[in-house]
Write a protein that holds these residues in place. Structure first.
Motif, mmCIF file in Angstrom:
data_model
loop_
_atom_site.group_PDB
_atom_site.id
_atom_site.type_symbol
_atom_site.label_atom_id
_atom_site.label_comp_id
_atom_site.label_asym_id
_atom_site.label_seq_id
_atom_site.Cartn_x
_atom_site.Cartn_y
_atom_site.Cartn_z
ATOM 1 N N PRO A 285 86.727 80.934 18.582
ATOM 2 C CA PRO A 285 87.227 79.797 18.949
ATOM 3 C C PRO A 285 86.220 79.002 20.108
ATOM 4 O O PRO A 285 85.375 79.568 20.772
ATOM 5 C CB PRO A 285 88.319 80.220 19.992
ATOM 6 C CG PRO A 285 88.904 81.685 19.002
ATOM 7 C CD PRO A 285 87.481 82.198 18.646
ATOM 8 N N GLY A 286 86.168 77.732 20.074
ATOM 9 C CA GLY A 286 85.340 76.780 20.677
ATOM 10 C C GLY A 286 83.778 77.108 20.398
ATOM 11 O O GLY A 286 82.842 76.550 21.081
ATOM 12 N N VAL A 287 83.350 77.538 19.510
ATOM 13 C CA VAL A 287 81.995 77.764 18.902
ATOM 14 C C VAL A 287 81.863 77.081 17.509
ATOM 15 O O VAL A 287 82.533 77.307 16.697
ATOM 16 C CB VAL A 287 81.548 79.075 18.591
ATOM 17 C CG1 VAL A 287 80.273 79.375 18.410
ATOM 18 C CG2 VAL A 287 81.804 80.067 20.108
ATOM 19 N N PHE A 288 80.795 76.218 17.647
ATOM 20 C CA PHE A 288 80.457 75.431 16.379
ATOM 21 C C PHE A 288 78.946 76.036 16.040
ATOM 22 O O PHE A 288 78.215 76.799 16.613
ATOM 23 C CB PHE A 288 80.177 73.851 16.731
ATOM 24 C CG PHE A 288 81.465 73.221 17.199
ATOM 25 C CD1 PHE A 288 81.874 71.913 15.958
ATOM 26 C CD2 PHE A 288 82.246 73.663 17.971
ATOM 27 C CE1 PHE A 288 83.067 71.670 16.158
ATOM 28 C CE2 PHE A 288 83.406 72.938 18.274
ATOM 29 C CZ PHE A 288 83.739 71.859 17.260
ATOM 30 N N ALA A 289 78.427 75.530 14.783
ATOM 31 C CA ALA A 289 77.360 76.159 14.268
ATOM 32 C C ALA A 289 76.598 75.119 13.342
ATOM 33 O O ALA A 289 77.333 74.643 12.526
ATOM 34 C CB ALA A 289 77.258 77.576 13.774
ATOM 35 N N GLY A 290 75.401 75.228 13.082
ATOM 36 C CA GLY A 290 74.928 74.170 12.267
ATOM 37 C C GLY A 290 73.071 74.646 11.693
ATOM 38 O O GLY A 290 72.611 75.656 12.573
ATOM 39 N N GLY A 291 72.587 74.184 11.106
ATOM 40 C CA GLY A 291 71.146 74.372 10.619
ATOM 41 C C GLY A 291 70.947 75.450 9.593
ATOM 42 O O GLY A 291 71.857 75.671 8.946
ATOM 43 N N ASP A 292 70.007 76.147 9.969
ATOM 44 C CA ASP A 292 69.768 77.260 8.903
ATOM 45 C C ASP A 292 70.587 78.357 8.830
ATOM 46 O O ASP A 292 70.664 79.389 8.158
ATOM 47 C CB ASP A 292 68.007 77.823 8.978
ATOM 48 C CG ASP A 292 67.336 76.673 8.552
ATOM 49 O OD1 ASP A 292 67.367 75.582 8.030
ATOM 50 O OD2 ASP A 292 65.865 76.913 9.070
ATOM 51 N N ILE A 293 71.331 78.588 9.895
ATOM 52 C CA ILE A 293 72.395 79.729 10.003
ATOM 53 C C ILE A 293 73.558 79.680 9.190
ATOM 54 O O ILE A 293 74.472 80.658 9.422
ATOM 55 C CB ILE A 293 72.510 80.083 11.555
ATOM 56 C CG1 ILE A 293 73.297 79.243 12.261
ATOM 57 C CG2 ILE A 293 71.221 80.460 12.271
ATOM 58 C CD1 ILE A 293 73.951 79.500 13.757
ATOM 59 N N VAL A 294 73.702 78.469 8.960
ATOM 60 C CA VAL A 294 75.063 78.275 8.027
ATOM 61 C C VAL A 294 74.797 77.681 6.635
ATOM 62 O O VAL A 294 73.581 77.597 6.301
ATOM 63 C CB VAL A 294 75.946 76.920 8.718
ATOM 64 C CG1 VAL A 294 76.123 77.196 10.015
ATOM 65 C CG2 VAL A 294 75.256 75.578 8.768
ATOM 66 N N PRO A 295 75.618 78.042 5.647
ATOM 67 C CA PRO A 295 75.358 77.580 4.393
ATOM 68 C C PRO A 295 74.933 76.195 4.096
ATOM 69 O O PRO A 295 75.404 75.299 4.934
ATOM 70 C CB PRO A 295 76.505 77.948 3.461
ATOM 71 C CG PRO A 295 77.387 78.850 4.218
ATOM 72 C CD PRO A 295 77.028 78.569 5.874
ATOM 73 N N GLY A 296 74.226 75.943 3.241
ATOM 74 C CA GLY A 296 73.696 74.414 3.022
ATOM 75 C C GLY A 296 72.402 74.299 2.766
ATOM 76 O O GLY A 296 71.435 75.230 2.554
ATOM 77 N N GLU A 297 71.849 72.972 2.554
ATOM 78 C CA GLU A 297 70.607 72.846 2.483
ATOM 79 C C GLU A 297 69.761 73.144 3.870
ATOM 80 O O GLU A 297 69.910 72.910 4.695
ATOM 81 C CB GLU A 297 69.954 71.258 2.369
ATOM 82 C CG GLU A 297 70.866 70.602 1.027
ATOM 83 C CD GLU A 297 69.959 71.138 -0.193
ATOM 84 O OE1 GLU A 297 68.747 71.289 -0.195
ATOM 85 O OE2 GLU A 297 70.553 70.947 -1.326
ATOM 86 N N ASN A 298 68.670 73.854 3.528
ATOM 87 C CA ASN A 298 67.822 74.167 4.566
ATOM 88 C C ASN A 298 66.384 73.276 4.811
ATOM 89 O O ASN A 298 65.308 73.630 4.184
ATOM 90 C CB ASN A 298 67.184 75.629 4.333
ATOM 91 C CG ASN A 298 68.189 76.679 4.260
ATOM 92 O OD1 ASN A 298 69.578 76.353 4.989
ATOM 93 N ND2 ASN A 298 68.204 77.816 3.569
#
Length: 560
Positions: free
Chosen positions: A406-419
């Motif tokens: 809860p209340g925590v977002f994430a992005g960049g290389d630590i999430v799935p997707g283009e690096n």
């Protein structure tokens, strides 16, 4: 022409009806059911750009020499143009409609020009509104994702603090990208500009437990990057002279490079492997790069591949390491050689690419004093203490960047997707906007999302454009490179203006008057800086839409 000839010519013309009085009462278009509609449409370059930068909105400004206005439009979507103009993969150019005409527009070179010009002239980002909250949003990591999130939150008026475990901000941009690709002074200038709009960096502070800060802030954005090395999986990887890509680059970029022994074997095929190889050439080493798949499957950007070749890096495809051996002439602890085996393409793996399969009996040995494994990095989540759902070794997020915490977002290389830098920056900006919406109790689900697919090439009328060669910046690639000077230069003002003039301005009306000139019914006229269609006279022939150079006009049903 004599009067006799003029009379004969007039007699040869067919008779036509004409009126000597006002015929505006005769609404010749009342019977038609379609009419032209003018609407600005998204250019395909903006669709391809992870940041959705409206490229066609600023190219004409560059062409006219209005560089500050152009930079303001660019910086509104991208706070790091000097950086991304150098290190992003310029996906925007993959969508450029000029590809079907001559050559794609050199968008990243113009982006770099604007970024460097802004730094040189000291242009500032807009002053954010007063703080909208008493407590800040905490951001873990000052790489591109963290910087993007901070920028979006500051523009929305929210205070931010970025926790960075290194002693300087910039994350992977600072420690992982060599100086010869991106001068540190330019990155520092972009970071200083962010500080001046209120972004606060807390360097040298490694967060050991997210719970230690989550109770003191309005929200948390995780952008800690992928700094953990993957297991080499090869016997002998514990010998002296064996390194992993990111650690090797950190030492090089920190001014304390590893001793190469004069001969380096790089294992891998991504951009990190190219940076390692080019850095090693600047240390005076002979460099061979080994990749287990074909050249066409190599994830490194083709331009960087060619630059490395020009600098003397030797490439070997469809080979993989089997074992690393110690140098028999030394103390037995230093690398002396690598045994490799040739590979062939097998059945497709989970990525859809052909799986590399060893060719029996094809092993061979090569000399090497240093071996660098650049086979990818992985995130480290110790600070989550087991919280947060994972997806393939990365932190799982929903469409808005929210984690299961809860209340925590994430992005960049630590999430799935283009690096990539641009994708990480886009992740951060999107998450920052979504967090601002959450803090306003508005909800990110209510934010308007752009779904335009972009103007296709078939909507561009090539007849109205002139072919012109793409302008490339000067390069100083050498077979034996040395030092940390950039290998390519920034475009000069005149060159940037000329190259920007090649932009089609897809989907943007430029008041060219083609529609007005071609309308057979005189149903189109200018009014207050735009065009107005008098539908009562328009027969719906569609000539204006067919002739429109930039795909701005479409034929749609009239409102009856």
């Amino acid at each position: 022409m004599s009067s006799r000839q003029d009379k004969n010519k007039r007699q040869s013309l067919p008779e036509v009806s004409a009126s000597t009085s006002d015929m505006s009462w005769n609404h010749t278009g009342d019977w038609s059911f379609i009419a032209p509609v003018y609407a600005s449409r998204t250019a395909p370059c903006a669709v391809k750009c992870p940041l959705r930068v409206p490229v066609n909105d600023y190219m004409h400004l560059v062409n006219e020499g209005r560089h500050r206005e152009a930079w303001q439009i660019l910086a509104a979507a991208n706070p790091l143009p000097s950086v991304t103009g150098r290190v992003c993969y310029h996906d925007c150019e993959n969508g450029c409609n000029r590809a079907g005409f001559d050559e794609t527009l050199n968008i990243h070179a113009i982006e770099r020009f604007l970024g460097d010009t802004a730094i040189e002239k000291g242009w500032e980002l807009p002053v954010p509104p007063a703080d909208a909250a008493p407590a800040p949003v905490a951001i873990l990591g000052s790489g591109p994702a963290g910087l993007g999130c901070a920028y979006a939150l500051r523009l929305a008026g929210y205070p931010v603090e970025i926790f960075e475990r290194e002693t300087s901000p910039g994350g992977m941009l600072m420690v992982g990208v060599p100086e010869f690709r991106m001068p540190r002074k330019l990155l520092a200038a972009e970071l200083t500009r962010l500080e001046r709009i209120g972004v606060r960096f807390r360097c040298g502070e490694k967060v050991e437990d997210i719970k230690s800060i989550s109770q003191q802030v309005m929200g948390v954005f995780l952008a800690s990057g992928a700094h953990g090395s993957r297991d080499a999986g090869v016997a002998g990887a514990d010998l002296e002279g064996v390194h992993f890509g990111l650690d090797y680059l950190k030492a090089y970029n920190g001014g304390k490079p590893h001793d190469t022994g004069g001969r380096v074997a790089v294992i891998g095929g991504g951009n990190t492997s190219i940076d390692v190889a080019r850095a090693s050439r600047r240390l005076g080493a002979e460099v061979d790069l080994y990749y287990r798949r074909t050249e066409a499957e190599m994830p490194a950007h083709p331009e960087e591949l060619e630059e490395a070749r020009a600098e003397g890096v030797r490439f070997h495809f469809q080979v993989a390491p089997e074992e690393i051996f110690a140098d028999s002439d030394g103390n037995g602890r230093r690398v002396g050689s690598v045994r490799l085996i040739r590979m062939e393409q097998g059945e497709p793996d989970e990525s859809g690419r052909a799986r590399p399969v060893p060719v029996a009996g094809s092993g061979f040995e090569v000399e090497a004093a240093t071996v660098v494994f650049a086979i990818g990095e992985q995130p480290e989540f110790d600070y989550l203490r087991g919280d947060g759902a994972l997806n393939g070794g990365r932190l799982a997020v929903d469409a808005f960047g929210r984690t299961s915490i809860p209340g925590v977002f994430a992005g960049g290389d630590i999430v799935p997707g283009e690096n990539s830098v641009s994708h990480a920056l886009a992740d951060g900006i999107a998450a920052g906007r979504n967090m601002a919406a959450m803090l306003r109790s508005f909800g990110p689900e209510n934010l308007k999302k752009a779904l335009d697919e972009g103007v296709p090439a078939e909507k561009i009328n090539f007849d109205y454009f002139t072919k012109a060669p793409r302008i490339e910046p000067a390069t100083s690639l050498k077979a034996n490179p040395a030092g940390t000077d950039e290998a390519s230069a920034t475009l000069a003002d005149a060159a940037a203006r000329e190259e920007a003039g090649r932009c089609f301005s897809c989907g943007t009306c430029t008041d060219c008057d083609v529609c007005l000139v071609f309308c057979p019914d005189l149903a189109i006229r200018r009014s207050e800086g735009s065009y107005v269609v008098r539908t009562e006279y328009c027969k719906g022939c569609g000539i204006c839409a067919e002739e429109c150079p930039r795909g701005v006009i479409s034929m749609e049903r009239k409102d009856k």
